[in-house]
Write an enzyme that holds these catalytic residues in place. Structure first.
Site, PDB file in Angstrom:
ATOM      1  N   LEU A 125      33.008  -7.530 -11.079  1.00  0.00           N
ATOM      2  CA  LEU A 125      31.656  -8.015 -11.338  1.00  0.00           C
ATOM      3  C   LEU A 125      31.403  -8.062 -12.856  1.00  0.00           C
ATOM      4  O   LEU A 125      31.013  -9.090 -13.400  1.00  0.00           O
ATOM      5  CB  LEU A 125      30.631  -7.103 -10.650  1.00  0.00           C
ATOM      6  N   THR A 126      31.689  -6.938 -13.522  1.00  0.00           N
ATOM      7  CA  THR A 126      31.351  -6.794 -14.947  1.00  0.00           C
ATOM      8  C   THR A 126      32.150  -7.756 -15.836  1.00  0.00           C
ATOM      9  O   THR A 126      33.307  -8.048 -15.562  1.00  0.00           O
ATOM     10  CB  THR A 126      31.644  -5.336 -15.382  1.00  0.00           C
ATOM     11  N   GLY A 131      26.877  -6.254 -17.793  1.00  0.00           N
ATOM     12  CA  GLY A 131      27.193  -5.161 -16.877  1.00  0.00           C
ATOM     13  C   GLY A 131      26.009  -4.904 -15.963  1.00  0.00           C
ATOM     14  O   GLY A 131      25.920  -5.451 -14.866  1.00  0.00           O
ATOM     15  N   SER A 132      25.046  -4.105 -16.444  1.00  0.00           N
ATOM     16  CA  SER A 132      23.856  -3.803 -15.633  1.00  0.00           C
ATOM     17  C   SER A 132      23.145  -5.087 -15.212  1.00  0.00           C
ATOM     18  O   SER A 132      22.676  -5.210 -14.078  1.00  0.00           O
ATOM     19  CB  SER A 132      22.861  -2.959 -16.433  1.00  0.00           C
ATOM     20  N   TRP A 156      36.375  -4.199 -17.936  1.00  0.00           N
ATOM     21  CA  TRP A 156      36.128  -2.844 -17.447  1.00  0.00           C
ATOM     22  C   TRP A 156      36.397  -2.757 -15.944  1.00  0.00           C
ATOM     23  O   TRP A 156      35.583  -2.203 -15.196  1.00  0.00           O
ATOM     24  CB  TRP A 156      34.713  -2.367 -17.760  1.00  0.00           C
ATOM     25  N   ARG A 272      38.146  36.344 -19.293  1.00  0.00           N
ATOM     26  CA  ARG A 272      37.852  36.412 -20.727  1.00  0.00           C
ATOM     27  C   ARG A 272      36.865  37.539 -21.014  1.00  0.00           C
ATOM     28  O   ARG A 272      35.827  37.664 -20.344  1.00  0.00           O
ATOM     29  CB  ARG A 272      37.252  35.073 -21.173  1.00  0.00           C
ATOM     30  N   GLU A 367      28.920   1.714 -11.669  1.00  0.00           N
ATOM     31  CA  GLU A 367      28.220   1.606 -10.374  1.00  0.00           C
ATOM     32  C   GLU A 367      26.728   1.926 -10.517  1.00  0.00           C
ATOM     33  O   GLU A 367      26.142   2.632  -9.699  1.00  0.00           O
ATOM     34  CB  GLU A 367      28.909   2.459  -9.310  1.00  0.00           C
ATOM     35  N   THR A 369      24.147   2.439 -14.075  1.00  0.00           N
ATOM     36  CA  THR A 369      24.012   3.507 -15.079  1.00  0.00           C
ATOM     37  C   THR A 369      22.912   4.478 -14.650  1.00  0.00           C
ATOM     38  O   THR A 369      22.096   4.182 -13.774  1.00  0.00           O
ATOM     39  CB  THR A 369      23.627   2.926 -16.460  1.00  0.00           C
TER      40      THR A 369
HETATM   41  C1  LIG Z   1      35.719   3.659 -16.446  1.00  0.00           C
HETATM   42  C2  LIG Z   1      34.955   2.453 -15.988  1.00  0.00           C
HETATM   43  C3  LIG Z   1      35.363   1.771 -14.855  1.00  0.00           C
HETATM   44  C4  LIG Z   1      34.693   0.614 -14.434  1.00  0.00           C
HETATM   45  N1  LIG Z   1      35.137  -0.070 -13.327  1.00  0.00           N
HETATM   46  C5  LIG Z   1      34.519  -1.237 -12.975  1.00  0.00           C
HETATM   47  C6  LIG Z   1      35.039  -2.039 -11.897  1.00  0.00           C
HETATM   48  O1  LIG Z   1      36.021  -1.670 -11.234  1.00  0.00           O
HETATM   49  N2  LIG Z   1      34.440  -3.231 -11.621  1.00  0.00           N
HETATM   50  C7  LIG Z   1      33.351  -3.679 -12.320  1.00  0.00           C
HETATM   51  O2  LIG Z   1      32.852  -4.762 -12.017  1.00  0.00           O
HETATM   52  N3  LIG Z   1      32.839  -2.929 -13.355  1.00  0.00           N
HETATM   53  C8  LIG Z   1      33.401  -1.735 -13.690  1.00  0.00           C
HETATM   54  N4  LIG Z   1      32.903  -0.992 -14.737  1.00  0.00           N
HETATM   55  C9  LIG Z   1      31.794  -1.510 -15.510  1.00  0.00           C
HETATM   56  C10 LIG Z   1      30.485  -0.805 -15.243  1.00  0.00           C
HETATM   57  O3  LIG Z   1      30.028  -1.081 -13.961  1.00  0.00           O
HETATM   58  C11 LIG Z   1      29.488  -1.226 -16.340  1.00  0.00           C
HETATM   59  O4  LIG Z   1      29.967  -0.655 -17.544  1.00  0.00           O
HETATM   60  C12 LIG Z   1      28.087  -0.769 -16.049  1.00  0.00           C
HETATM   61  O5  LIG Z   1      27.522  -1.549 -15.016  1.00  0.00           O
HETATM   62  C13 LIG Z   1      27.167  -0.844 -17.281  1.00  0.00           C
HETATM   63  O6  LIG Z   1      27.256  -2.089 -17.865  1.00  0.00           O
HETATM   64  P1  LIG Z   1      27.508  -2.242 -19.450  1.00  0.00           P
HETATM   65  O7  LIG Z   1      28.661  -1.371 -19.818  1.00  0.00           O
HETATM   66  O8  LIG Z   1      27.614  -3.684 -19.739  1.00  0.00           O
HETATM   67  O9  LIG Z   1      26.246  -1.634 -20.136  1.00  0.00           O
HETATM   68  P2  LIG Z   1      24.864  -2.407 -20.388  1.00  0.00           P
HETATM   69  O10 LIG Z   1      24.407  -3.029 -19.127  1.00  0.00           O
HETATM   70  O11 LIG Z   1      25.011  -3.262 -21.586  1.00  0.00           O
HETATM   71  O12 LIG Z   1      23.920  -1.185 -20.727  1.00  0.00           O
HETATM   72  C14 LIG Z   1      23.948  -0.527 -22.009  1.00  0.00           C
HETATM   73  C15 LIG Z   1      22.890   0.556 -21.990  1.00  0.00           C
HETATM   74  O13 LIG Z   1      21.597  -0.028 -21.803  1.00  0.00           O
HETATM   75  C16 LIG Z   1      20.966   0.559 -20.685  1.00  0.00           C
HETATM   76  N5  LIG Z   1      20.175  -0.438 -19.978  1.00  0.00           N
HETATM   77  C17 LIG Z   1      20.563  -1.675 -19.574  1.00  0.00           C
HETATM   78  N6  LIG Z   1      19.561  -2.277 -18.917  1.00  0.00           N
HETATM   79  C18 LIG Z   1      18.528  -1.412 -18.895  1.00  0.00           C
HETATM   80  C19 LIG Z   1      17.218  -1.441 -18.360  1.00  0.00           C
HETATM   81  N7  LIG Z   1      16.750  -2.505 -17.677  1.00  0.00           N
HETATM   82  N8  LIG Z   1      16.421  -0.367 -18.546  1.00  0.00           N
HETATM   83  C20 LIG Z   1      16.880   0.731 -19.202  1.00  0.00           C
HETATM   84  N9  LIG Z   1      18.103   0.815 -19.719  1.00  0.00           N
HETATM   85  C21 LIG Z   1      18.919  -0.233 -19.572  1.00  0.00           C
HETATM   86  C22 LIG Z   1      22.091   1.067 -19.807  1.00  0.00           C
HETATM   87  O14 LIG Z   1      21.664   2.098 -18.915  1.00  0.00           O
HETATM   88  C23 LIG Z   1      23.063   1.577 -20.863  1.00  0.00           C
HETATM   89  O15 LIG Z   1      22.682   2.846 -21.273  1.00  0.00           O
HETATM   90  C24 LIG Z   1      33.559   0.176 -15.151  1.00  0.00           C
HETATM   91  C25 LIG Z   1      33.131   0.895 -16.275  1.00  0.00           C
HETATM   92  C26 LIG Z   1      33.806   2.020 -16.699  1.00  0.00           C
HETATM   93  C27 LIG Z   1      33.321   2.772 -17.909  1.00  0.00           C
END
Ligand SMILES: Cc1cc2nc3c(=O)[nH]c(=O)nc-3n(C[C@H](O)[C@H](O)[C@H](O)COP(=O)(O)OP(=O)(O)OC[C@H]3O[C@@H](n4cnc5c(N)ncnc54)[C@H](O)[C@@H]3O)c2cc1C
Length: 399
Positions: A125-126, A131-132, A156, A272, A367, A369
């Protein structure tokens, strides 16, 4: 109400626990240190029935219930997060989605070999820029005759360099893409062997180092229309449905990680000494251990409820999201305190707690944040959010 595990549950618990302790725990520090995903673990997990643990026997699985899936995840993450991630993407996000939304042909072609561990599934998906905000993805799927042509990049992705099949979300309606209307998204099964598919691993990741996380690119990948999952335009619903299943595995896994932190901390606190007594005698150390115990017990009850609702065939988006949020945040706290209890030794990879700390953070991000889950739970309470019925539900467990 009965809080006892059944005999089958105890069997999954015992067999997964013994296998993890025997085959993985002795070398996990080394795998983590060397950033090595051990593919040899997959056939062994398949042999234990874990790769199709809650997939019905008629589709090649072990036919156990969703509580068994959670138990397996808890036990696997007790050893290392990388093991549980395999179940999250392969079973939770991918196979259970095919079970619920796939055609009979798709089930025979993909679900059966996945449940048997002959094919490994993942979930895309990402993307680099979304992402979110899943509506911000850029991948497109253009219909040409009886095929779709996919272009885009997923980022990711767990098991990106390992999996054989990927559940991929892409825009099939370009107008709706411009308006970010999610009813323009569709879901597809993509095979690694399709022409134009390429993948790579992320090498600068600092947690889940014994796992594989990466990206994949689709450059004019031709996909037969039989590989469309659900109907055109159902991709967003399917993506969210998949997360409902994946989040149970993450919640149960985080619960196992809290238990691992608790056990390592108690062991160390009994050995410890500081100021003439075991550090376990100091009240502030006790406080951290007590917090781990309460977090463990509460998280366990939350994921068990989510799995039980799935067994019953009842909607559980709210309960599963709560379990995922509470347990992952608690696992980060537990891992941080486990390092604290170990003092300087916790700051070294001689002990497992530093690995727990690095691994715990990921689950607070993927899955959904922490922030997204907070918003969801508040919106349920405030009445801003209600779950509407979906066309396909996870089949209840019929024993
Ligand atoms: C180890 C790992 C494995 C993963 N595996 C997969 C996978 O198998 N398949 C897949 O599709 N994805 C996967 N992901 C991706 C993961 O689902 C995304 O990283 C996640 O959804 C967050 O998206 P982003 O990193 O783009 O952060 P962003 O969406 O850019 O968010 C950045 C920050 O802003 C905050 N934020 C964003 N929107 C809002 C809002 N409306 N209100 C308040 N705060 C907000 C977020 O909480 C976060 O703190 C993986 C990620 C990791 C780290």
């Amino acid at each position: 109400m009965n809080f006892d595990l059944g005999d089958e549950h105890k069997l999954v618990e015992q067999s997964t626990r013994e296998w993890g302790a025997r085959e993985v725990a002795p070398r996990i520090q080394q795998l983590d240190h060397e950033h090595t995903f051990d593919r040899g673990l997959l056939p062994k997990m398949a042999g234990l029935g874990l790769l199709g643990v809650c997939v019905p026997a008629k589709y090649g699985g072990a036919g156990m219930d969703y509580i068994s899936l959670g138990i397996a995840c808890e036990e696997l993450e007790y050893v290392d997060t990388s093991l549980r991630v395999i179940l999250s993407v392969h079973v939770g996000l991918n196979s259970l989605t095919l079970l619920s939304w796939g055609t009979e042909v798709q089930k025979q072609k993909y679900l059966v070999p996945q449940a048997q561990g002959k094919l490994i599934g993942s979930y895309g998906l990402t993307e680099p820029a979304a992402g979110s905000d899943a509506r911000g993805i850029q991948t497109t799927a253009e219909k040409r005759g009886n095929r779709y042509v996919l272009n885009g990049e997923k980022m990711w992705i767990s098991l990106a360099d390992v999996a054989d099949t990927f559940l991929v979300i892409a825009w099939t309606d370009q107008e709706k893409k411009k308006q970010k209307d999610p009813s323009g998204l569709s879901a597809f099964i993509i095979e690694r062997t399709f022409k134009g598919f390429s993948s790579g691993s992320l090498t600068h990741k600092w947690g889940i180092l014994a796992g594989n996380t990466g990206f994949f690119k689709m450059d004019n990948v031709e996909v037969p229309e039989e590989n469309l999952v659900g109907k055109p335009g159902e991709g967003f619903k399917i993506a969210m449905f998949a997360l409902d299943q994946g989040r149970l595995t993450v919640a149960a896994g985080a619960t196992g990680l809290i238990r691992a932190c608790r056990d390592a901390s108690a062991k160390y606190a009994l050995q410890r000494k500081a100021f003439g007594v075991e550090i376990g005698q100091h009240q502030l150390v006790k406080e951290m251990i007590a917090q781990m115990e309460s977090d463990y017990q509460a998280s366990r009850l939350l994921w068990l409820r989510s799995a039980w609702l799935k067994n019953e065939g009842r909607r559980n988006t709210r309960e599963t999201g709560l379990a995922k949020w509470v347990s992952t945040v608690a696992s980060e706290r537990a891992a941080s305190d486990a390092v604290q209890i170990h003092g300087a030794n916790g700051y070294s990879d001689e002990y497992p707690v530093g690995r727990f700390y690095r691994n715990a953070k990921g689950a607070v991000i993927y899955e959904g944040t922490r922030e997204i889950h907070k918003l969801m739970q508040a919106d349920y309470v405030l009445g801003y959010r209600t779950d509407r019925p979906v066309r396909c539900e996870l089949p209840p467990w019929r024993g």
